[in-house]
Scaffold this motif. Structure first.
Motif, short mmCIF file in Angstrom:
data_model
loop_
_atom_site.label_atom_id
_atom_site.label_comp_id
_atom_site.label_asym_id
_atom_site.label_seq_id
_atom_site.Cartn_x
_atom_site.Cartn_y
_atom_site.Cartn_z
N LYS A 6 -39.70 14.79 -20.63
CA LYS A 6 -39.38 13.37 -20.45
C LYS A 6 -40.64 12.54 -20.67
N PRO A 7 -40.60 11.55 -21.59
CA PRO A 7 -41.77 10.71 -21.81
C PRO A 7 -42.05 9.85 -20.58
N ASP A 8 -43.28 9.36 -20.50
CA ASP A 8 -43.61 8.44 -19.42
C ASP A 8 -42.69 7.23 -19.49
N SER A 9 -42.25 6.79 -18.34
CA SER A 9 -41.32 5.67 -18.29
C SER A 9 -42.00 4.38 -18.74
N THR A 10 -41.28 3.63 -19.59
CA THR A 10 -41.74 2.31 -20.00
C THR A 10 -40.94 1.25 -19.27
N PHE A 11 -40.18 1.68 -18.28
CA PHE A 11 -39.35 0.78 -17.50
C PHE A 11 -39.16 1.38 -16.12
N LYS A 12 -38.63 0.58 -15.22
CA LYS A 12 -38.22 1.11 -13.93
C LYS A 12 -36.87 0.51 -13.58
N LEU A 13 -36.15 1.24 -12.77
CA LEU A 13 -34.83 0.80 -12.32
C LEU A 13 -34.95 0.38 -10.86
N GLU A 14 -34.40 -0.78 -10.55
CA GLU A 14 -34.43 -1.28 -9.19
C GLU A 14 -33.02 -1.57 -8.72
N ALA A 15 -32.69 -1.06 -7.54
CA ALA A 15 -31.42 -1.40 -6.93
C ALA A 15 -31.50 -2.84 -6.44
N VAL A 16 -30.43 -3.59 -6.64
CA VAL A 16 -30.37 -4.97 -6.19
C VAL A 16 -29.42 -5.03 -5.00
N HIS A 17 -29.95 -5.42 -3.86
CA HIS A 17 -29.16 -5.59 -2.64
C HIS A 17 -29.40 -7.00 -2.11
N PRO A 18 -28.43 -7.91 -2.27
CA PRO A 18 -28.60 -9.26 -1.74
C PRO A 18 -28.90 -9.27 -0.24
N ASP A 19 -28.35 -8.30 0.51
CA ASP A 19 -28.62 -8.17 1.93
C ASP A 19 -29.03 -6.73 2.21
N PRO A 20 -30.34 -6.41 2.08
CA PRO A 20 -30.80 -5.03 2.23
C PRO A 20 -30.42 -4.39 3.58
N SER A 21 -30.25 -5.20 4.60
CA SER A 21 -29.90 -4.64 5.91
C SER A 21 -28.50 -4.01 5.91
N GLN A 22 -27.69 -4.33 4.93
CA GLN A 22 -26.33 -3.80 4.84
C GLN A 22 -26.21 -2.64 3.84
N ALA A 23 -27.29 -2.30 3.14
CA ALA A 23 -27.25 -1.30 2.07
C ALA A 23 -26.77 0.07 2.55
N LYS A 33 -31.14 -3.29 -11.76
CA LYS A 33 -31.91 -4.11 -12.70
C LYS A 33 -32.87 -3.20 -13.46
N ILE A 34 -32.89 -3.34 -14.79
CA ILE A 34 -33.83 -2.60 -15.62
C ILE A 34 -35.04 -3.50 -15.85
N VAL A 35 -36.21 -3.03 -15.45
CA VAL A 35 -37.44 -3.79 -15.62
C VAL A 35 -38.27 -3.09 -16.68
N GLY A 36 -38.49 -3.73 -17.82
CA GLY A 36 -39.24 -3.12 -18.92
C GLY A 36 -38.31 -2.68 -20.03
N ALA A 37 -38.87 -2.00 -21.01
CA ALA A 37 -38.11 -1.60 -22.20
C ALA A 37 -37.52 -0.20 -22.01
N CYS A 38 -36.30 -0.02 -22.52
CA CYS A 38 -35.67 1.29 -22.47
C CYS A 38 -34.58 1.37 -23.53
N ASP A 39 -34.08 2.57 -23.73
CA ASP A 39 -32.89 2.80 -24.55
C ASP A 39 -31.72 2.99 -23.59
N LEU A 40 -30.53 2.64 -24.03
CA LEU A 40 -29.34 2.87 -23.23
C LEU A 40 -28.49 3.95 -23.89
N MET A 41 -27.92 4.82 -23.07
CA MET A 41 -27.01 5.85 -23.53
C MET A 41 -25.70 5.67 -22.76
#
Length: 153
Positions: A6-23, A33-41
């Motif tokens: 697996k190549p080094d990541s050029t992006f990171k994935l972040e979970a979005v929780h409008p209310d993290p206390s309820q996650a 949310k995808i932060v940075g560049a990536c390919d989609l499959m």
């Protein structure tokens, strides 16, 4: 194209929780949310049937186990073979669509999927439907996967 490492990541994935206390109440993230560049499959739907089977369908290839847990494991194992072939992991999955013929089996399906995803909770939709592609199929899963941009591109 098969990638053995697996190549080094050029992006990171972040979970979005409008209310993290309820996650903690959710078996999935409301958004990823995808932060940075990536390919989609985009993965085609996987059922308890073998990943590769004849078309038109031949009944002997589509004899499914009865339990939703076993059917979920079969579908997840087929998907894992696809992820493995491109050097991806479950943590690269950003969206899952789950099709169930009986919504009362959703908790058992989620518990079985948790063994694969662990603490990673991709965005998710569950749809209850009347019938799947082969008699006896009770679950179908499709997924979207974020992959690092290939260094060769």
């Amino acid at each position: 194209m098969n990638v053995s490492t697996k190549p080094d990541s050029t992006f990171k994935l972040e979970a979005v929780h409008p209310d993290p206390s309820q996650a903690h109440k959710m078996p999935y993230a409301p958004a990823i949310k995808i932060v940075g560049a990536c390919d989609l499959m985009f993965l085609s739907g996987a059922t308890a049937s073998p990943l590769y089977h004849n078309h038109p369908h031949q009944d002997h290839e589509h004899i499914h186990p009865h339990s939703i847990e076993d059917q979920t494991r079969n579908a997840m194992d087929a998907i894992k073979s696809i992820l493995d072939s491109v050097g991806a992991s479950w943590k690269d999955v950003i969206k899952v669509t789950k099709y169930l013929t009986d919504f009362r089996e959703a908790d058992a399906m989620h518990k079985t999927m948790h063994a694969y995803f662990g603490d990673w909770l991709p965005a998710s939709t569950t749809v209850c439907i009347n019938q799947l592609s082969s008699p006896g199929a009770r679950i179908e899963l499709d997924m979207i996967v974020a992959l690092p941009k290939s260094a060769s591109k």
